[in-house]
Design a protein around this motif. Structure first.
Motif, PDB file in Angstrom:
ATOM      1  N   GLU A  98       0.967  -1.253  -0.049  1.00 47.68           N
ATOM      2  CA  GLU A  98       0.061   0.000   0.145  1.00 47.68           C
ATOM      3  C   GLU A  98       0.806   1.371  -0.162  1.00 47.68           C
ATOM      4  O   GLU A  98       0.178   2.339  -0.257  1.00 47.68           O
ATOM      5  CB  GLU A  98      -0.752   0.048   1.402  1.00 47.68           C
ATOM      6  N   LYS A  99       2.110   1.153   0.234  1.00 43.10           N
ATOM      7  CA  LYS A  99       3.073   2.228   0.526  1.00 43.10           C
ATOM      8  C   LYS A  99       3.094   2.917  -1.208  1.00 43.10           C
ATOM      9  O   LYS A  99       3.264   2.112  -2.107  1.00 43.10           O
ATOM     10  CB  LYS A  99       4.348   1.833   0.850  1.00 43.10           C
ATOM     11  N   LYS A 100       3.320   4.474  -1.045  1.00 40.90           N
ATOM     12  CA  LYS A 100       3.416   5.030  -2.399  1.00 40.90           C
ATOM     13  C   LYS A 100       4.967   4.591  -2.694  1.00 40.90           C
ATOM     14  O   LYS A 100       5.827   4.425  -1.954  1.00 40.90           O
ATOM     15  CB  LYS A 100       3.165   6.390  -2.471  1.00 40.90           C
ATOM     16  N   LYS A 137       8.297   4.209  -0.632  1.00 40.94           N
ATOM     17  CA  LYS A 137       9.462   2.950  -0.660  1.00 40.94           C
ATOM     18  C   LYS A 137      10.695   3.302  -0.923  1.00 40.94           C
ATOM     19  O   LYS A 137      11.661   2.771  -0.501  1.00 40.94           O
ATOM     20  CB  LYS A 137       8.930   2.031  -1.987  1.00 40.94           C
ATOM     21  N   ALA A 138      10.915   4.626  -1.883  1.00 38.98           N
ATOM     22  CA  ALA A 138      12.427   5.102  -2.274  1.00 38.98           C
ATOM     23  C   ALA A 138      13.038   5.505  -0.856  1.00 38.98           C
ATOM     24  O   ALA A 138      14.018   5.381  -0.484  1.00 38.98           O
ATOM     25  CB  ALA A 138      12.219   6.026  -2.984  1.00 38.98           C
ATOM     26  N   ARG A 139      12.133   6.078  -0.090  1.00 43.54           N
ATOM     27  CA  ARG A 139      12.579   6.776   1.214  1.00 43.54           C
ATOM     28  C   ARG A 139      13.024   5.634   2.029  1.00 43.54           C
ATOM     29  O   ARG A 139      14.198   5.841   3.002  1.00 43.54           O
ATOM     30  CB  ARG A 139      11.369   7.738   1.972  1.00 43.54           C
TER      31      ARG A 139
END
Length: 128
Positions: free
Chosen positions: A3-5, A9-11
């Motif tokens: 569900e993460k954007k 995810k990159a962070r």
């Protein structure tokens, strides 16, 4: 996690959160405190130099070994016969011929090792 954007995810990839590693602290404690052995210490009056702890101690098995001398165990491991031509590990009691060590052919071709210039090797620079 799904569900993460993408930005989240990159962070998380760049700056992960700490404390997620699963460590068995009892095993870690045992490795450092229970199973650790003390090193051999120098005696009074001995001079310390770099690499002294890696040398063979006077009571070690390595201290008794000399280059160029083949023990019975080494001859048996290399498949060489003893001086009398009999091998105790030979169950068929087939007489074996005494044979030189496997590296002697290369030493005859290229010469003795440069680390041991005064080493007398039977079959190379000393009589058999």
């Amino acid at each position: 996690e799904d569900e993460k954007k993408d930005k989240a995810k990159a962070r998380d990839r760049l700056r992960p959160k700490m404390g997620k590693i699963d460590i068995d602290y009892q095993v870690l404690h045992d490795a450092f405190f229970k199973h650790q052995k003390k090193p051999r210490l120098s005696r009074f009056g001995e001079v310390y130099y770099e690499g002294k702890e890696f040398e063979a101690a006077s009571g070690d098995l390595l201290h008794e070994k000399r280059p160029g001398v083949l023990s019975a165990d080494l001859k048996r491991a290399l498949g060489m016969a003893s001086a009398d031509g009999e091998d105790p590990a030979n169950p068929a009691k087939v007489p074996l011929l005494p044979m030189p060590p496997p590296w002697l052919v290369n030493m005859q071709r290229y010469g003795p090792p440069p680390s041991y210039p005064g080493l007398k090797i039977p079959g190379l620079n000393a009589p058999i």
